[in-house]
Design a protein around this motif. Structure first.
Motif, mmCIF file in Angstrom:
data_model
loop_
_atom_site.group_PDB
_atom_site.id
_atom_site.type_symbol
_atom_site.label_atom_id
_atom_site.label_comp_id
_atom_site.label_asym_id
_atom_site.label_seq_id
_atom_site.Cartn_x
_atom_site.Cartn_y
_atom_site.Cartn_z
ATOM 1 N N PHE A 47 0.832 -1.203 0.000
ATOM 2 C CA PHE A 47 0.000 0.000 0.000
ATOM 3 C C PHE A 47 0.865 1.251 0.000
ATOM 4 O O PHE A 47 0.644 2.180 -0.782
ATOM 5 C CB PHE A 47 -0.927 -0.025 1.226
ATOM 6 N N THR A 48 1.872 1.298 0.878
ATOM 7 C CA THR A 48 2.762 2.456 0.964
ATOM 8 C C THR A 48 3.574 2.604 -0.313
ATOM 9 O O THR A 48 3.734 3.719 -0.832
ATOM 10 C CB THR A 48 3.682 2.342 2.194
ATOM 11 N N ASP A 49 4.081 1.518 -0.833
ATOM 12 C CA ASP A 49 4.837 1.551 -2.085
ATOM 13 C C ASP A 49 3.981 2.146 -3.194
ATOM 14 O O ASP A 49 4.424 3.044 -3.934
ATOM 15 C CB ASP A 49 5.301 0.139 -2.439
ATOM 16 N N LEU A 50 2.744 1.682 -3.305
ATOM 17 C CA LEU A 50 1.846 2.177 -4.341
ATOM 18 C C LEU A 50 1.512 3.653 -4.107
ATOM 19 O O LEU A 50 1.480 4.443 -5.053
ATOM 20 C CB LEU A 50 0.576 1.330 -4.387
ATOM 21 N N ALA A 51 1.304 4.036 -2.876
ATOM 22 C CA ALA A 51 0.999 5.436 -2.564
ATOM 23 C C ALA A 51 2.161 6.348 -2.960
ATOM 24 O O ALA A 51 1.948 7.445 -3.497
ATOM 25 C CB ALA A 51 0.684 5.592 -1.080
ATOM 26 N N LEU A 52 3.373 5.911 -2.728
ATOM 27 C CA LEU A 52 4.540 6.708 -3.123
ATOM 28 C C LEU A 52 4.634 6.806 -4.644
ATOM 29 O O LEU A 52 4.939 7.872 -5.190
ATOM 30 C CB LEU A 52 5.818 6.121 -2.528
ATOM 31 N N ARG A 53 4.360 5.697 -5.342
ATOM 32 C CA ARG A 53 4.407 5.736 -6.806
ATOM 33 C C ARG A 53 3.338 6.671 -7.371
ATOM 34 O O ARG A 53 3.602 7.447 -8.296
ATOM 35 C CB ARG A 53 4.235 4.332 -7.389
ATOM 36 N N VAL A 54 2.127 6.604 -6.810
ATOM 37 C CA VAL A 54 1.036 7.474 -7.268
ATOM 38 C C VAL A 54 1.393 8.936 -6.998
ATOM 39 O O VAL A 54 1.212 9.799 -7.862
ATOM 40 C CB VAL A 54 -0.301 7.089 -6.580
ATOM 41 N N THR A 55 1.922 9.211 -5.824
ATOM 42 C CA THR A 55 2.300 10.575 -5.470
ATOM 43 C C THR A 55 3.379 11.104 -6.409
ATOM 44 O O THR A 55 3.292 12.233 -6.912
ATOM 45 C CB THR A 55 2.788 10.629 -4.007
ATOM 46 N N MET A 56 4.376 10.288 -6.689
ATOM 47 C CA MET A 56 5.439 10.697 -7.608
ATOM 48 C C MET A 56 4.886 10.926 -9.010
ATOM 49 O O MET A 56 5.252 11.893 -9.691
ATOM 50 C CB MET A 56 6.551 9.648 -7.633
ATOM 51 N N ARG A 57 4.019 10.053 -9.432
ATOM 52 C CA ARG A 57 3.406 10.169 -10.770
ATOM 53 C C ARG A 57 2.670 11.496 -10.903
ATOM 54 O O ARG A 57 2.781 12.206 -11.901
ATOM 55 C CB ARG A 57 2.486 8.975 -10.994
ATOM 56 N N LEU A 58 1.928 11.877 -9.858
ATOM 57 C CA LEU A 58 1.167 13.120 -9.906
ATOM 58 C C LEU A 58 2.050 14.354 -9.705
ATOM 59 O O LEU A 58 1.710 15.437 -10.162
ATOM 60 C CB LEU A 58 0.045 13.088 -8.866
ATOM 61 N N ALA A 59 3.170 14.181 -9.041
ATOM 62 C CA ALA A 59 4.048 15.314 -8.745
ATOM 63 C C ALA A 59 4.765 15.861 -9.973
ATOM 64 O O ALA A 59 5.248 16.992 -9.947
ATOM 65 C CB ALA A 59 5.070 14.924 -7.680
ATOM 66 N N VAL A 60 4.846 15.109 -11.042
ATOM 67 C CA VAL A 60 5.535 15.603 -12.240
ATOM 68 C C VAL A 60 4.601 16.363 -13.178
ATOM 69 O O VAL A 60 5.050 16.918 -14.176
ATOM 70 C CB VAL A 60 6.258 14.478 -13.033
ATOM 71 N N ILE A 61 3.334 16.405 -12.849
ATOM 72 C CA ILE A 61 2.375 17.100 -13.708
ATOM 73 C C ILE A 61 2.390 18.582 -13.362
ATOM 74 O O ILE A 61 2.100 18.974 -12.242
ATOM 75 C CB ILE A 61 0.952 16.535 -13.517
ATOM 76 N N ASP A 62 2.733 19.391 -14.329
ATOM 77 C CA ASP A 62 2.744 20.839 -14.148
ATOM 78 C C ASP A 62 1.975 21.485 -15.292
ATOM 79 O O ASP A 62 2.363 21.367 -16.445
ATOM 80 C CB ASP A 62 4.183 21.391 -14.150
ATOM 81 N N GLY A 63 0.868 22.131 -14.978
ATOM 82 C CA GLY A 63 0.152 22.917 -15.970
ATOM 83 C C GLY A 63 -0.450 22.139 -17.114
ATOM 84 O O GLY A 63 -0.561 22.677 -18.206
ATOM 85 N N VAL A 64 -0.826 20.884 -16.904
ATOM 86 C CA VAL A 64 -1.484 20.144 -17.978
ATOM 87 C C VAL A 64 -2.950 20.553 -18.044
ATOM 88 O O VAL A 64 -3.541 20.946 -17.047
ATOM 89 C CB VAL A 64 -1.360 18.609 -17.783
ATOM 90 N N GLU A 65 -3.510 20.462 -19.222
ATOM 91 C CA GLU A 65 -4.901 20.855 -19.395
ATOM 92 C C GLU A 65 -5.851 19.821 -18.798
ATOM 93 O O GLU A 65 -6.855 20.171 -18.204
ATOM 94 C CB GLU A 65 -5.211 21.076 -20.869
ATOM 95 N N GLU A 66 -5.531 18.543 -18.970
ATOM 96 C CA GLU A 66 -6.392 17.491 -18.449
ATOM 97 C C GLU A 66 -5.686 16.747 -17.329
ATOM 98 O O GLU A 66 -4.567 16.253 -17.498
ATOM 99 C CB GLU A 66 -6.740 16.497 -19.564
#
Length: 148
Positions: A6-25
């Motif tokens: 669960f923690t491993d997946l939460a860190l991966r999801v957080t990292m995945r979302l952290a690279v999004i800057d100014g996307v339209e969708e």
């Protein structure tokens, strides 16, 4: 020490979302699940917990999706792992049946100290640090090409 899935997946999801800057969708939970190669149901549970912690926000409807918050970007990895893993001991001295050595055992305290040292070593690192120079290209590639 090994983190829960669960923690491993939460860190991966957080990292995945952290690279999004100014996307339209914004990505949906299903899109994030596909990009981190995890079942949607598991990602949905992780998203719920991360939202509760204030690490990310969810939006419904048109233009909706998942977005990391400022708190999430600047969160200490040590704090985040503590929140996700909980305060349980590394060993189950009080499980059923309880360990017969627990009254005179020094191992439990030593393992608790080691666990805290592990978390403390993660405290200076932020989510922003995790998605820095070397990780960023790989994480950005996940945005455009789901895993095979």
């Amino acid at each position: 020490m090994r983190l829960t899935k669960f923690t491993d997946l939460a860190l991966r999801v957080t990292m995945r979302l952290a690279v999004i800057d100014g996307v339209e969708e914004l990505p949906t939970s299903r899109e994030v699940a596909a990009s981190v190669a995890a079942p949607y149901t598991h990602v949905a549970k992780v998203v719920s917990r991360l939202q509760h912690l204030g690490v990310l926000e969810t939006r419904r409807g048109r233009g909706g999706g998942l977005e990391i918050t400022g708190v999430g970007r600047d969160a200490s990895v040590g704090w985040l792992v503590r929140q996700l893993e909980g305060a349980d001991d590394v060993v189950g001295c009080d499980d059923e049946p309880p360990c017969p050595l627990r009254g005179a055992c020094r191992l439990r305290g030593a393992l608790r100290d080691a666990q805290e040292a592990f978390y403390s070593s993660l405290d200076p690192l932020t989510v922003r640090d995790l998605v820095g120079d070397s990780s960023r290209p790989v994480l950005l590639q996940l945005l455009t090409s789901p895993p095979a």
